[in-house]
Design a protein around this motif. Structure first.
Motif, PDB file in Angstrom:
ATOM      1  N   GLY A 122       8.357 103.260  20.818  1.00 15.98           N
ATOM      2  CA  GLY A 122       9.450 102.301  20.787  1.00 15.98           C
ATOM      3  C   GLY A 122      10.385 102.327  21.977  1.00 15.98           C
ATOM      4  O   GLY A 122      11.351 101.572  22.021  1.00 15.98           O
ATOM      5  N   VAL A 123      10.116 103.181  22.968  1.00 22.30           N
ATOM      6  CA  VAL A 123      11.010 103.205  24.132  1.00 22.30           C
ATOM      7  C   VAL A 123      10.619 102.136  25.165  1.00 22.30           C
ATOM      8  O   VAL A 123      11.298 101.947  26.160  1.00 22.30           O
ATOM      9  CB  VAL A 123      11.079 104.588  24.821  1.00 22.30           C
ATOM     10  CG1 VAL A 123      11.522 105.666  23.852  1.00 22.30           C
ATOM     11  CG2 VAL A 123       9.755 104.973  25.452  1.00 22.30           C
ATOM     12  N   GLY A 124       9.501 101.465  24.887  1.00 21.93           N
ATOM     13  CA  GLY A 124       9.069 100.395  25.780  1.00 21.93           C
ATOM     14  C   GLY A 124       7.970 100.810  26.737  1.00 21.93           C
ATOM     15  O   GLY A 124       7.776 100.197  27.785  1.00 21.93           O
ATOM     16  N   LYS A 125       7.216 101.827  26.361  1.00 22.61           N
ATOM     17  CA  LYS A 125       6.147 102.332  27.238  1.00 22.61           C
ATOM     18  C   LYS A 125       5.114 101.244  27.551  1.00 22.61           C
ATOM     19  O   LYS A 125       4.747 101.054  28.706  1.00 22.61           O
ATOM     20  CB  LYS A 125       5.491 103.541  26.577  1.00 22.61           C
ATOM     21  CG  LYS A 125       4.337 104.146  27.324  1.00 22.61           C
ATOM     22  CD  LYS A 125       3.748 105.283  26.543  1.00 22.61           C
ATOM     23  CE  LYS A 125       3.502 104.960  25.085  1.00 22.61           C
ATOM     24  NZ  LYS A 125       2.577 103.830  24.852  1.00 22.61           N
ATOM     25  N   SER A 126       4.677 100.536  26.497  1.00 28.48           N
ATOM     26  CA  SER A 126       3.654  99.504  26.727  1.00 28.48           C
ATOM     27  C   SER A 126       4.216  98.337  27.535  1.00 28.48           C
ATOM     28  O   SER A 126       3.524  97.789  28.397  1.00 28.48           O
ATOM     29  CB  SER A 126       3.109  98.973  25.400  1.00 28.48           C
ATOM     30  OG  SER A 126       2.581 100.035  24.674  1.00 28.48           O
ATOM     31  N   SER A 127       5.463  97.982  27.256  1.00 28.79           N
ATOM     32  CA  SER A 127       6.072  96.884  28.023  1.00 28.79           C
ATOM     33  C   SER A 127       6.175  97.295  29.487  1.00 28.79           C
ATOM     34  O   SER A 127       5.859  96.517  30.388  1.00 28.79           O
ATOM     35  CB  SER A 127       7.478  96.568  27.499  1.00 28.79           C
ATOM     36  OG  SER A 127       7.463  96.449  26.111  1.00 28.79           O
ATOM     37  N   ASN A 281      14.255 102.998  30.386  1.00 27.51           N
ATOM     38  CA  ASN A 281      14.235 101.639  29.842  1.00 27.51           C
ATOM     39  C   ASN A 281      15.404 101.476  28.870  1.00 27.51           C
ATOM     40  O   ASN A 281      15.930 102.455  28.351  1.00 27.51           O
ATOM     41  CB  ASN A 281      12.890 101.408  29.127  1.00 27.51           C
ATOM     42  CG  ASN A 281      12.691  99.947  28.746  1.00 27.51           C
ATOM     43  OD1 ASN A 281      13.257  99.037  29.371  1.00 27.51           O
ATOM     44  ND2 ASN A 281      11.899  99.710  27.722  1.00 27.51           N
ATOM     45  N   PRO A 318      17.399  97.032  32.083  1.00 25.71           N
ATOM     46  CA  PRO A 318      18.331  96.639  31.022  1.00 25.71           C
ATOM     47  C   PRO A 318      17.597  96.254  29.735  1.00 25.71           C
ATOM     48  O   PRO A 318      16.387  96.016  29.758  1.00 25.71           O
ATOM     49  CB  PRO A 318      18.996  95.394  31.623  1.00 25.71           C
ATOM     50  CG  PRO A 318      17.966  94.824  32.542  1.00 25.71           C
ATOM     51  CD  PRO A 318      17.180  95.988  33.076  1.00 25.71           C
ATOM     52  N   ASP A 320      16.708  93.449  27.749  1.00 28.35           N
ATOM     53  CA  ASP A 320      16.660  92.052  28.157  1.00 28.35           C
ATOM     54  C   ASP A 320      15.900  91.240  27.113  1.00 28.35           C
ATOM     55  O   ASP A 320      14.678  91.370  26.985  1.00 28.35           O
ATOM     56  CB  ASP A 320      15.974  91.966  29.531  1.00 28.35           C
ATOM     57  CG  ASP A 320      15.875  90.546  30.040  1.00 28.35           C
ATOM     58  OD1 ASP A 320      16.408  89.637  29.357  1.00 28.35           O
ATOM     59  OD2 ASP A 320      15.261  90.337  31.101  1.00 28.35           O
ATOM     60  N   SER A 324      11.611  90.931  25.796  1.00 32.02           N
ATOM     61  CA  SER A 324      10.928  91.060  24.506  1.00 32.02           C
ATOM     62  C   SER A 324      10.323  89.724  24.085  1.00 32.02           C
ATOM     63  O   SER A 324       9.238  89.677  23.499  1.00 32.02           O
ATOM     64  CB  SER A 324      11.824  91.657  23.425  1.00 32.02           C
ATOM     65  OG  SER A 324      13.026  90.974  23.369  1.00 32.02           O
TER      66      SER A 324
HETATM   67  P1  ADP Z   1       6.271 101.588  23.057  1.00 34.58           P
HETATM   68  O1  ADP Z   1       5.016 101.253  23.793  1.00 34.58           O
HETATM   69  O2  ADP Z   1       7.069 102.648  23.709  1.00 34.58           O
HETATM   70  O3  ADP Z   1       6.080 101.834  21.601  1.00 34.58           O
HETATM   71  P2  ADP Z   1       6.898  98.764  23.394  1.00 34.58           P
HETATM   72  O4  ADP Z   1       6.682  98.511  24.814  1.00 34.58           O
HETATM   73  O5  ADP Z   1       5.878  98.308  22.418  1.00 34.58           O
HETATM   74  O6  ADP Z   1       7.234 100.306  23.149  1.00 34.58           O
HETATM   75  O7  ADP Z   1       8.341  98.157  23.059  1.00 34.58           O
HETATM   76  C1  ADP Z   1       8.895  98.186  21.748  1.00 34.58           C
HETATM   77  C2  ADP Z   1       9.658  96.904  21.522  1.00 34.58           C
HETATM   78  O8  ADP Z   1      10.806  96.866  22.389  1.00 34.58           O
HETATM   79  C3  ADP Z   1       8.871  95.640  21.825  1.00 34.58           C
HETATM   80  O9  ADP Z   1       9.208  94.651  20.910  1.00 34.58           O
HETATM   81  C4  ADP Z   1       9.335  95.235  23.227  1.00 34.58           C
HETATM   82  O10 ADP Z   1       9.243  93.846  23.439  1.00 34.58           O
HETATM   83  C5  ADP Z   1      10.789  95.694  23.200  1.00 34.58           C
HETATM   84  N1  ADP Z   1      11.302  96.075  24.515  1.00 34.58           N
HETATM   85  C6  ADP Z   1      10.809  97.028  25.347  1.00 34.58           C
HETATM   86  N2  ADP Z   1      11.565  97.136  26.452  1.00 34.58           N
HETATM   87  C7  ADP Z   1      12.576  96.229  26.332  1.00 34.58           C
HETATM   88  C8  ADP Z   1      13.686  95.837  27.146  1.00 34.58           C
HETATM   89  N3  ADP Z   1      13.941  96.419  28.315  1.00 34.58           N
HETATM   90  N4  ADP Z   1      14.497  94.839  26.702  1.00 34.58           N
HETATM   91  C9  ADP Z   1      14.254  94.258  25.515  1.00 34.58           C
HETATM   92  N5  ADP Z   1      13.251  94.569  24.698  1.00 34.58           N
HETATM   93  C10 ADP Z   1      12.399  95.545  25.095  1.00 34.58           C
END
Ligand code: ADP
Length: 349
Positions: A122-127, A281, A318, A320, A324
């Motif tokens: 949930g920290v945004g690793k995949s994003s 992130n 940020p 943002d 998402s």
């Molecule tokens: P992880 O791979 O760490 O589990 P994800 O990349 O799947 O995390 O991100 C988790 C959620 O947070 C997703 O819905 C994604 O769209 C959202 N998200 C990630 N980074 C950001 C950001 N910088 N701003 C807004 N939403 C974000």
């Protein structure tokens, strides 16, 4: 006028085909003499019966003639003395350090492999993995993403890709994003992204291994591996198996930075894979009206963390809503963010 320096420079382009190191670095060029437009070179070989001597001589002649202004090249050969041989052995030892460790899979046409790691989900690793891929692709680099988050794969959705990969001549052809990023993920194979994957560790590592070996990645500048969240056995297995060049740590201000720092460092040391950067992130929110930066979770700790790990801080991103939204709609390739361009710049350089 040809100079001795120009000749040495040209000779540094001649590679010993057996060792894959140039002959100057190997200490095989014992002497160079230039007299007007005549060049003579003395090469020291490892043994009298060096099987590749003709090829090396041909290459030497052609690079020197390629300098222009050279009428003749004479090449003498000799056998290395003990001192020269031990210097060459040292070079070979150095080279071995850069080769895949025993037990690691070969790299084939992939130039660099980066693994993206986070302490928790949930920290945004995949994003972030996807954003790095997009940033690299925008720079004209050939990129692939291996979604190693087998039980929670989200890369295909972020790219809006759902084609089922097919098999050609025994190799899995990866899916391709609209901009040409190659993608492989469990999600694509399951056909239905809602299907949960309830697998235990060994099966997961087998799948990841297959995603690497059985997929036709072709020529890539970078393969990004989106690791499952955490720093336990699953991540270790991947890092042990794949010839990863570097780890990128993604963190968020809410994370217990200390825990991920020590675990990431431990992993990096155990596997002799360097941490190439830390990225924070969801660091802050920027008011769309006045531009004020609000740090919801207090001061950024990513920079401090990077210092502790002795690696570079790649930057903070940020929170943002448009990121998402882009991820949800599978339109990550249409998302632009200056802060992220700087991150990719640092990574690539
Ligand atoms: P992880 O791979 O760490 O589990 P994800 O990349 O799947 O995390 O991100 C988790 C959620 O947070 C997703 O819905 C994604 O769209 C959202 N998200 C990630 N980074 C950001 C950001 N910088 N701003 C807004 N939403 C974000």
């Amino acid at each position: 006028m040809v100079t001795k320096e120009a000749v040495m420079d040209a000779l540094s382009k001649v590679v010993d085909p057996e060792i894959d190191i140039d002959i100057v670095t190997l200490g095989m060029v014992r002497g160079v003499a230039v007299e007007g437009d005549k060049v003579s070179v003395t090469l020291a070989l490892t043994s009298e019966s060096c099987p590749l001597v003709d090829r090396i001589k041909d290459d030497v002649e052609s690079v020197i003639k390629g300098l222009g202004g050279v009428s003749s090249v004479s090449i003498e050969t000799d056998v290395m003395n003990e001192e020269e041989k031990s210097a060459l052995l040292e070079k070979l030892k150095e080279k071995r350090k850069t080769l895949p460790m025993p037990g690691k899979l070969p790299k084939h046409g992939i130039k660099r492999i980066l693994a993206i790691l986070s302490g928790k989900g949930g920290v945004g690793k995949s994003s972030v993995t996807s954003l790095i891929a997009v940033g690299m692709q925008r720079r004209g680099l050939k990129v692939g993403v291996l979604d190693a988050d087998i039980t929670g794969p989200s890369i295909p959705k972020i790219f809006g890709v759902n084609e089922v990969p097919f098999v050609l001549e025994g190799k899995i052809i990866p899916a391709t994003s609209s901009k040409g990023i190659k993608i492989i993920s469990m999600n694509l194979l399951l056909g239905n992204e809602e299907t949960p994957v309830i697998w235990r560790g060994p099966l997961v590592s087998t799948a990841i291994k297959q995603f690497y070996t059985d997929v036709d990645w072709g020529e890539l500048d970078y393969l990004l591996v989106d690791l499952p969240p955490g720093t336990s056995d699953a991540q270790l297995t991947v890092l042990q198996l794949l010839p990863v060049d570097g780890i990128v740590v993604v963190t968020s201000p809410q994370e217990l930075a200390g825990v991920i720092v020590s675990k990431a460092v431990q992993m990096s040391k155990m596997l002799a894979v360097p941490i190439v950067g830390v990225l924070e992130n969801m660091s802050y929110v920027q008011c769309p009206k006045c531009g004020e930066i609000i740090r919801l979770f207090g001061d950024s700790r990513g920079k401090l963390m990077a210092e502790q790990i002795n690696t570079q801080f790649l930057g903070s991103l940020p929170i943002d809503p448009s990121l998402s939204a882009a991820c949800d709609k599978g339109k990550i390739e249409e998302y632009h963010n200056k802060a992220f361009e700087e991150v990719v710049e640092k990574l690539v350089s």
